[in-house]
Write an enzyme that holds these catalytic residues in place. Structure first.
Site, mmCIF file in Angstrom:
data_model
loop_
_atom_site.group_PDB
_atom_site.id
_atom_site.type_symbol
_atom_site.label_atom_id
_atom_site.label_comp_id
_atom_site.label_asym_id
_atom_site.label_seq_id
_atom_site.Cartn_x
_atom_site.Cartn_y
_atom_site.Cartn_z
ATOM 1 N N HIS A 293 58.627 75.586 52.746
ATOM 2 C CA HIS A 293 59.904 75.107 53.259
ATOM 3 C C HIS A 293 60.019 73.592 53.101
ATOM 4 C CE1 HIS A 293 60.689 78.690 56.163
ATOM 5 N NE2 HIS A 293 61.370 78.823 55.049
ATOM 6 N N TYR A 299 54.783 69.320 60.295
ATOM 7 C CA TYR A 299 54.341 68.493 59.189
ATOM 8 C C TYR A 299 52.836 68.580 58.949
ATOM 9 C CZ TYR A 299 59.019 66.948 58.673
ATOM 10 O OH TYR A 299 60.379 66.945 58.432
ATOM 11 N N HIS A 300 52.425 69.777 58.591
ATOM 12 C CA HIS A 300 51.081 70.065 58.081
ATOM 13 C C HIS A 300 51.292 71.160 57.055
ATOM 14 C CE1 HIS A 300 46.589 70.583 58.460
ATOM 15 N NE2 HIS A 300 46.931 71.716 57.867
ATOM 16 N N HIS A 302 51.748 74.195 54.897
ATOM 17 C CA HIS A 302 51.537 75.625 55.093
ATOM 18 C C HIS A 302 52.426 76.387 54.132
ATOM 19 C CE1 HIS A 302 54.848 74.392 57.731
ATOM 20 N NE2 HIS A 302 55.308 75.635 57.655
#
Length: 362
Positions: A293, A299-300, A302
């Protein structure tokens, strides 16, 4: 998620409890006995677009020593007082409700669970029918299913902040075109100012939380990741399969940070993620949608793995980027996502939308 006011897990560090209820009908929902699926948890924001009607939560282990889990699941909504319906969808069989639990603001999300093929025989034989109308070959009934086949997935956000309430309200969305310069001067500055905590992510990676939910882990610090079910998936059927791969590297916030040096990581996630889903769920790669996305909900880095036929929240072209495309773009241009213009939707109350308006970009 920036799209939902960048209201991530750090905001207000809200307690969230996820409960599933067996009920006889939707009209008796608040009088039913609930089955708690999580003793206590920190909020995990929905990784979805503005039209998403699901929510994700972090689940911690039940407190088996003092038996408090059952007591909390029975009492948490007994004092709930409805203030307003924030949003609902007859098609998705969901409703978002604002109210209070004792003296605390709360948001309750109710979602009917899917009808499973393996339960049809029991559903037909164990239910009662009340005739409503018959005309020639057509007839309609009210079917009262056995309680365990008539569940409502229930998510409680409590205490809920004003931002939580706004998050679940119906709102208009706007498509933003973010240049590389916009990212540096507007988006990145906004992210850094918010100081979002990623502790809940690190808890998963360090096995401090949700360890029992991990389907697979590659522990390599550079190309490794953990694979676990998204909370939007009840894991009872593969038709709406939804898993997340959370990478071990902690310095990649989003698509914007990806460079050609990250290709081994992305390829490893893509290949091993597909292999594990085939092994565990018998679903081939040709039936998977694998994507990132932008903007992400947290904000890590994935990666999302969903069944191709499932219209997962946020899988539209304005927000989802297929991992195969991401890999090919980085192979063609090592700085592709650093330099190109990216589009994404923002809700009307999104703080980032306000920053783009202030900068004269909308």
């Amino acid at each position: 998620m920036i799209e939902n006011t960048l209201e991530t897990y750090a905001h207000a560090r809200c307690s969230v409890r996820r409960i599933e209820w067996d009920i006889l009908s939707t009209q008796t929902i608040f009088g039913s006995t609930s089955r708690n699926m999580a003793d206590s948890a920190a909020k995990r924001q929905t990784d979805s677009g503005p039209d998403d009607l699901n929510v994700e939560v972090k689940k911690l282990k039940p407190d088996h020593e003092n038996g408090r889990q059952e007591a909390e699941s029975e009492n948490i909504l007994s004092a709930f007082k409805t203030s307003a319906v924030l949003n609902d969808s007859a098609r998705e069989k969901t409703i978002f409700i604002h109210g209070k639990v004792t003296d605390q603001d709360a948001v309750v999300i109710l979602e009917k669970t899917p009808i499973r093929q393996d339960s049809l025989d029991e559903l037909f034989s164990g239910s009662s029918l009340k005739l409503e109308m018959r005309n020639d070959i057509y007839s309609t009934y009210r079917l009262q299913a056995p309680p365990h086949l008539n569940e409502i997935k229930t998510t409680v956000v409590c205490p809920a902040t004003e931002k939580h309430v706004k998050k679940y309200q119906r709102q208009e969305s706007f498509l933003v075109e973010e240049t590389a310069e916009d990212y540096q001067s507007i988006t990145l500055a906004y992210i850094q100012k918010q100081s979002f905590s990623m502790q809940w992510v690190y808890n998963i990676l360090e096995k401090k939380a949700e360890a029992d939910r991990i389907v697979y882990e590659d522990p390599d610090p550079q190309v490794g990741f953990v694979l676990l079910p998204d909370f939007k998936w009840d894991q009872k059927q593969v038709d709406d399969l939804y898993l997340l791969a959370i990478v071990h590297q902690r310095n990649i916030k989003s698509l914007r940070d990806l460079r050609s040096e990250h290709l081994p990581l992305l390829q490893n996630v893509f290949q091993k993620g597909k292999e594990q889903i085939l092994q565990h769920y018998k679903l081939p790669a040709s039936q998977l949608r694998v994507y990132l996305h932008y903007q992400p909900s947290y904000y890590h880095l994935h990666v999302h793995f969903t069944k191709l036929g499932y219209e997962a929240p946020g899988c539209g072209v304005e927000r989802a980027h297929l991992l195969t495309d991401v890999i090919q773009n980085l192979q063609s241009d090592p700085r592709y996502y650093e330099t190109r213009t990216l589009c994404f939707p923002l809700r009307a109350d999104d703080g980032l939308l306000g920053k783009f308006k202030e900068a004269g970009k909308l």
